[in-house]
Write a protein that holds these residues in place. Sequence first.
Motif, PDB file in Angstrom:
ATOM      1  N   ASN A 240       0.873  -1.794  -0.163  1.00 55.40           N
ATOM      2  CA  ASN A 240      -0.223   0.341  -0.137  1.00 55.40           C
ATOM      3  C   ASN A 240       1.133   1.086  -0.408  1.00 55.40           C
ATOM      4  OD1 ASN A 240      -1.141   2.054   2.141  1.00 55.40           O
ATOM      5  ND2 ASN A 240      -3.164   0.770   0.340  1.00 55.40           N
ATOM      6  N   SER A 243       2.259   2.108  -3.445  1.00 52.31           N
ATOM      7  CA  SER A 243       1.657   1.960  -4.640  1.00 52.31           C
ATOM      8  C   SER A 243       0.674   3.604  -4.625  1.00 52.31           C
ATOM      9  CB  SER A 243      -0.277   1.017  -4.606  1.00 52.31           C
ATOM     10  OG  SER A 243       0.462  -0.398  -4.491  1.00 52.31           O
ATOM     11  N   ASP A 248      -2.003   0.996  -9.874  1.00 51.86           N
ATOM     12  CA  ASP A 248      -0.177   1.014 -10.367  1.00 51.86           C
ATOM     13  C   ASP A 248       0.760   0.501 -10.310  1.00 51.86           C
ATOM     14  OD1 ASP A 248       2.669   1.730  -9.817  1.00 51.86           O
ATOM     15  OD2 ASP A 248       2.456   2.846  -7.913  1.00 51.86           O
ATOM     16  N   ASP A 249       0.860  -0.831 -11.459  1.00 52.53           N
ATOM     17  CA  ASP A 249       1.414  -1.696 -11.630  1.00 52.53           C
ATOM     18  C   ASP A 249       2.997  -1.946 -11.301  1.00 52.53           C
ATOM     19  OD1 ASP A 249       2.275  -0.845 -14.542  1.00 52.53           O
ATOM     20  OD2 ASP A 249       1.316  -2.428 -15.135  1.00 52.53           O
ATOM     21  N   ARG A 250       3.935  -0.829 -11.063  1.00 54.05           N
ATOM     22  CA  ARG A 250       5.098  -1.095 -10.871  1.00 54.05           C
ATOM     23  C   ARG A 250       5.179  -1.914  -9.668  1.00 54.05           C
ATOM     24  NH1 ARG A 250       6.310   5.360  -8.975  1.00 54.05           N
ATOM     25  NH2 ARG A 250       4.484   5.149  -8.065  1.00 54.05           N
ATOM     26  N   VAL A 251       4.032  -2.208  -8.468  1.00 58.04           N
ATOM     27  CA  VAL A 251       3.288  -2.825  -7.681  1.00 58.04           C
ATOM     28  C   VAL A 251       2.937  -4.818  -8.086  1.00 58.04           C
ATOM     29  CG1 VAL A 251       2.784  -3.271  -5.033  1.00 58.04           C
ATOM     30  CG2 VAL A 251       4.016  -1.065  -5.835  1.00 58.04           C
ATOM     31  N   ARG A 253       1.396  -7.963  -6.851  1.00 55.44           N
ATOM     32  CA  ARG A 253       0.760  -8.930  -5.186  1.00 55.44           C
ATOM     33  C   ARG A 253       1.010  -9.847  -5.541  1.00 55.44           C
ATOM     34  NH1 ARG A 253      -1.512  -3.415  -5.396  1.00 55.44           N
ATOM     35  NH2 ARG A 253      -1.472  -2.228  -2.993  1.00 55.44           N
ATOM     36  N   GLY A 264      -4.502  -3.972 -10.209  1.00 53.29           N
ATOM     37  CA  GLY A 264      -3.689  -3.753 -10.602  1.00 53.29           C
ATOM     38  C   GLY A 264      -3.156  -5.270 -11.350  1.00 53.29           C
TER      39      GLY A 264
END
Length: 468
Positions: A240, A243, A248-251, A253, A264
């Motif tokens: 969390n 992001s 936000d697709d830099r993270v 999961r 995401g």
Amino acid sequence: MIPVRGYEGRQVAVLGLGRSGLSAARALREGGAIPVVWDDNAAARDKAEGEGFEVRDLSRDGAFEDVASLIVSPGIPHLYPNPNAVIALAWDAGVPVDNDIGLFFASLGQNEWNSYDTVPRVVAITGSNGKSTTSALLHHVLSESGRSSQLAGNIGRGVLDIDPPEDGGVVVLELSSYQTDLARSLTPDVAILTNMSPDHLDRHGGFGGYFAAKRRLFAEGGPDRAVIGVDEKEGRYLANQLSVSAEDDRVIRISSGQKLTGPGWQVFVRKGFLAEWRKGRQVGSIDLRDIAGLPGAHNHQNACAAYAAARALGLGPRQIEAAFKTFAGLPHRSQVIAEADGVRYVNDSKATNVDSACKALQAFNNIRWICGGLMKEGGLDDLKAGLPHVTKAYVIGREAAQFALMIDGVEAEICTDMKTAVAKAKADAQSGDVVLLAPAAASFDQYDNFEKRGEDFAACVLAELGQG
């Protein structure tokens, strides 16, 4: 070797002359620094002196005059439970303290990278459990897919011992909390947190300090992609924080056992099937159930992490799946030693804490469980989810009697030593049983390390089966 930059012509002290310390001294010298080294062990000092290094007692007065930095090996405490005396002297002298991981990240980029078509990438993997398997699995996937890859850190080679990465090469690093806690430079391109459970609490002043050491890889490292296990609240909190929005697709999961939803990027496993979802739709899947090198939910979590990192590096789902099927696993991690008369003998000596042991227990049924050793903080309460899979426990270690009393609802026999435990488990085992070494404890009461414990288990098994 990665030559260390930034200390040309200056003295740099190195404390601890094991693998990482000697490697750091060599890389410093290669980069033009003047290493001065120390270890409490006389044999280690003699070895360093034999390589031409100046040996200096760093605990004496004036030892840090004209020293630019102190490089510390990971086994040496720098804050809790108490700072090493040499480190305290460095603080008092105003000398910055770092480790080989910090040197690696500060020195990795070379001038020749300007001519590369594809800049090399670094993937750094941390977490409580599964780091080694995830690192080895990702390295295997990359190699099988034709990508230049090197494995280093806590597994493979020392970080400064590797070759300068090639055009498009990937360096896969396994990093412990000891390493991430102290490194002054942490700049991976992809960072992975596998999971979080209590471990090394004395070294970090409690669980909060332990998590803070892991979190540094992400908060200070600023990776382009962060792969975060969200099966614990610490992972959900970290994902969390990293992001800026649900999209936000830099993270990425990851989870083993729960379906992840949202717009995401998610990778999860349910009932043995790995699924990748992105922007609200499924874009990849793998059936993990028959992949011999990845048994159990804990290995499925490792598969999620390696898969997500490989996808972040541009590999396709089918490339990753093909490589998964040829992964043989690692020694001492759900390693099948032998099978005889319908009984499997499995070495998971790396299960040195309660969380990893519980996951090993949940991976099998009808278990003859060899456990025990030097217990860690927190007791054995968190083993409860795995105990229904256990038929009987065979307890080893100096604390065997106390350990056995703490295993609720399972018949336990005190065996003390490995040879006795293996012999009794073999005598009791029936077809369909698994004799599993998953100690849920450290090895230091009887062995130098978990590897020696696993090797002893394997030797005892093969001797009992007449195969030794």
